[in-house]
Motif scaffolding. Sequence first.
Motif, PDB file in Angstrom:
ATOM      1  N   LEU A  24       0.831  -1.189   0.000  1.00 47.93           N
ATOM      2  CA  LEU A  24       0.000   0.000   0.000  1.00 47.93           C
ATOM      3  C   LEU A  24       0.873   1.249   0.000  1.00 47.93           C
ATOM      4  CD1 LEU A  24      -2.507  -1.231   2.632  1.00 47.93           C
ATOM      5  CD2 LEU A  24      -2.913  -1.016   0.211  1.00 47.93           C
ATOM      6  N   ALA A  42       1.035   4.306   8.581  1.00 47.69           N
ATOM      7  CA  ALA A  42      -0.377   4.017   8.343  1.00 47.69           C
ATOM      8  C   ALA A  42      -1.013   5.104   7.488  1.00 47.69           C
ATOM      9  CB  ALA A  42      -1.103   3.922   9.679  1.00 47.69           C
ATOM     10  N   PRO A  43      -1.689   4.751   6.422  1.00 36.99           N
ATOM     11  CA  PRO A  43      -2.354   5.778   5.601  1.00 36.99           C
ATOM     12  C   PRO A  43      -3.573   6.347   6.322  1.00 36.99           C
ATOM     13  CG  PRO A  43      -2.818   3.604   4.744  1.00 36.99           C
ATOM     14  CD  PRO A  43      -1.830   3.424   5.841  1.00 36.99           C
ATOM     15  N   ARG A  46      -9.566   4.520   6.792  1.00 42.81           N
ATOM     16  CA  ARG A  46      -9.539   3.061   6.819  1.00 42.81           C
ATOM     17  C   ARG A  46      -9.771   2.531   5.418  1.00 42.81           C
ATOM     18  NH1 ARG A  46     -13.769   1.639  11.278  1.00 42.81           N
ATOM     19  NH2 ARG A  46     -14.967   2.751   9.727  1.00 42.81           N
ATOM     20  N   LEU A  47      -8.988   1.561   5.055  1.00 47.69           N
ATOM     21  CA  LEU A  47      -9.067   0.991   3.732  1.00 47.69           C
ATOM     22  C   LEU A  47      -9.980  -0.230   3.770  1.00 47.69           C
ATOM     23  CD1 LEU A  47      -7.546   1.529   1.044  1.00 47.69           C
ATOM     24  CD2 LEU A  47      -6.098  -0.376   1.663  1.00 47.69           C
ATOM     25  N   LEU A  48     -10.843  -0.345   2.790  1.00 44.13           N
ATOM     26  CA  LEU A  48     -11.731  -1.497   2.728  1.00 44.13           C
ATOM     27  C   LEU A  48     -11.086  -2.545   1.828  1.00 44.13           C
ATOM     28  CD1 LEU A  48     -14.570  -2.146   3.791  1.00 44.13           C
ATOM     29  CD2 LEU A  48     -15.417  -1.579   1.555  1.00 44.13           C
ATOM     30  N   CYS A  49     -10.902  -3.732   2.373  1.00 45.22           N
ATOM     31  CA  CYS A  49     -10.231  -4.799   1.633  1.00 45.22           C
ATOM     32  C   CYS A  49     -11.322  -5.777   1.227  1.00 45.22           C
ATOM     33  CB  CYS A  49      -9.182  -5.384   2.569  1.00 45.22           C
ATOM     34  SG  CYS A  49      -8.608  -7.007   2.234  1.00 45.22           S
ATOM     35  N   GLY A  59       0.980  -6.092   3.241  1.00 44.27           N
ATOM     36  CA  GLY A  59      -0.068  -5.257   2.647  1.00 44.27           C
ATOM     37  C   GLY A  59      -1.301  -6.102   2.392  1.00 44.27           C
ATOM     38  N   LEU A  60      -1.643  -6.270   1.119  1.00 40.52           N
ATOM     39  CA  LEU A  60      -2.812  -7.060   0.768  1.00 40.52           C
ATOM     40  C   LEU A  60      -2.369  -8.275  -0.032  1.00 40.52           C
ATOM     41  CD1 LEU A  60      -5.204  -4.231  -0.381  1.00 40.52           C
ATOM     42  CD2 LEU A  60      -5.205  -5.394   1.797  1.00 40.52           C
ATOM     43  N   ALA A  82     -11.640   1.645  -1.412  1.00 41.16           N
ATOM     44  CA  ALA A  82     -11.755   0.193  -1.380  1.00 41.16           C
ATOM     45  C   ALA A  82     -10.984  -0.434  -2.523  1.00 41.16           C
ATOM     46  CB  ALA A  82     -13.223  -0.206  -1.479  1.00 41.16           C
TER      47      ALA A  82
ATOM     48  N   PHE B  59      -5.889  -0.585  10.080  1.00 37.71           N
ATOM     49  CA  PHE B  59      -6.579   0.388   9.261  1.00 37.71           C
ATOM     50  C   PHE B  59      -7.179  -0.264   8.035  1.00 37.71           C
ATOM     51  CE2 PHE B  59      -3.087   0.186   6.380  1.00 37.71           C
ATOM     52  CZ  PHE B  59      -1.978  -0.012   7.176  1.00 37.71           C
ATOM     53  N   ILE B  60      -7.036  -1.570   7.929  1.00 37.13           N
ATOM     54  CA  ILE B  60      -7.597  -2.281   6.785  1.00 37.13           C
ATOM     55  C   ILE B  60      -8.773  -3.104   7.306  1.00 37.13           C
ATOM     56  CG2 ILE B  60      -7.147  -3.906   4.950  1.00 37.13           C
ATOM     57  CD1 ILE B  60      -4.248  -3.284   5.155  1.00 37.13           C
ATOM     58  N   ILE B  61      -9.928  -2.936   6.684  1.00 34.50           N
ATOM     59  CA  ILE B  61     -11.091  -3.729   7.071  1.00 34.50           C
ATOM     60  C   ILE B  61     -11.288  -4.792   6.009  1.00 34.50           C
ATOM     61  CG2 ILE B  61     -13.462  -3.598   7.851  1.00 34.50           C
ATOM     62  CD1 ILE B  61     -13.255  -0.603   7.543  1.00 34.50           C
ATOM     63  N   GLU B  62     -11.403  -6.024   6.442  1.00 36.06           N
ATOM     64  CA  GLU B  62     -11.637  -7.103   5.487  1.00 36.06           C
ATOM     65  C   GLU B  62     -13.126  -7.280   5.297  1.00 36.06           C
ATOM     66  OE1 GLU B  62      -9.838 -10.921   5.947  1.00 36.06           O
ATOM     67  OE2 GLU B  62      -7.948 -10.000   6.499  1.00 36.06           O
ATOM     68  N   GLU B  63     -13.543  -7.366   4.046  1.00 32.94           N
ATOM     69  CA  GLU B  63     -14.961  -7.418   3.743  1.00 32.94           C
ATOM     70  C   GLU B  63     -15.177  -8.498   2.709  1.00 32.94           C
ATOM     71  OE1 GLU B  63     -17.529  -5.101   4.836  1.00 32.94           O
ATOM     72  OE2 GLU B  63     -18.614  -6.804   3.989  1.00 32.94           O
TER      73      GLU B  63
END
Lengths: 258, 166
Positions: A24, A42-43, A46-49, A59-60, A82, B59-63
């Motif tokens: 990220l 931290a950016p 809140r990031l939606l994953c 990261g992701l 997102a 800070f990352i939400i898993e959806e």
Amino acid sequence: MAASGLSAEVDVGQVVLPGDVLLLPAAPNADGERLRLGPSSAPRGRLLCGPGLRRCAAGLLVTKCGLLRHRPPAGAGTGGGAYWVDSQQKRYVPVKGDPIIGIVTAKAGDIFKVDVGGSEQASLSYLAFEGATKRNRPNVQVGDLVYGQFIVANKDMEPEMVCIDSSGRANGMGIIGHEGLLFKVSLGLIRKLLAPNCEIIQELGQLYPFEIVLGMNGRIWVKAKTVQQTLIVANILEACEHMTSEQRKQALAKLSES
Amino acid sequence: MAMAGEGKPRLSKNLLRMKFMQRGLDSETKKQLEEEEKKIISEEHWYLDLPELKEKESFIIEERSFMPCEDLLYGRMSFKGFNPEIEKLMIQMNSRYKKEEIEADDKMEADVSDEEMARRYESLVGTIGKKFLKKRDRHELQDEDEDENSNLRPSNVKKMFLKPQD
């Protein structure tokens, strides 16, 4: 080829494969399109994953193959946007909060067993309808169609669905009428049809008066005034997945003439 | 009997923990007993002997659902007036999803205006209130209503017990 820890520089809209790690950026508001190496601060927001992605140390982590999509944050500072993977599949996996069309297969005491197209049948309590009490039971028979949403849906438990929302109102959920046609399409098409500005639905809406219910499990229910119109709408919806927009417009123009 | 020869009978801890035994104790002894109990429980309590893990700021939400990602519309739709209720619902649900109109607009068109409602309520409170009055008060109310000449009976005078005359 080092498997773990290999950072990938991927543009949004490109194909990603399971196992790719996406790092990220430090400031997502500045340049959210390109994911590149950045310091681990931290950016903001809140990031939606979304589906197809999981959180990992760097990261992701991508878990499904498909196209990477990104939605920039809506307002200034209200969340960080997102990321998700747009993949194609026909088999539905129950997810909490998804509205779906189910077929009632059995009545077992206080609950109905509903087939939603997943690996297990979902359970639907008879009290989960608007205005249902112990004395006033809803009139649900085996073979009826119900439109509801999941309240429990994970890999460890049997999925449970309800036909009311959190405040107790139906909001259009519940038993779908007797006439009409139910057919199955792929999950990607449903998402395309439910997208905010979908041309297919708008063009079809100008053709005939009809009613349609779209379930996230790939099932569509259509009802129009005559059987022929119902079948035409159903055929167009099934075929439009593989048609370009010009072909679709030609087909609809031919129909509106006849 | 052998009992005379023994020392003071030692009561078990469980017995001492019972309620009837604790009534005679003073607060200090009670506190001590409680602490001992806690010690026993915490010693028997199993715990993992791991170093304390610092929780990362998440800070990352898993959806797992597509709905919040793609802002999908409401699934039931109706076109050209086929089902008017569904069309109303479409407008309501889609505006809620898009959050353009925060007002939920649940107010149906009022059949009765607010003023008339207030008037009705005023009289309603009186009517229902009469039902719960005691017989004496009800009697007074009736007399007040009948008395048009405003010859109010002195209701302040409390009715005392009058001894029956011989």
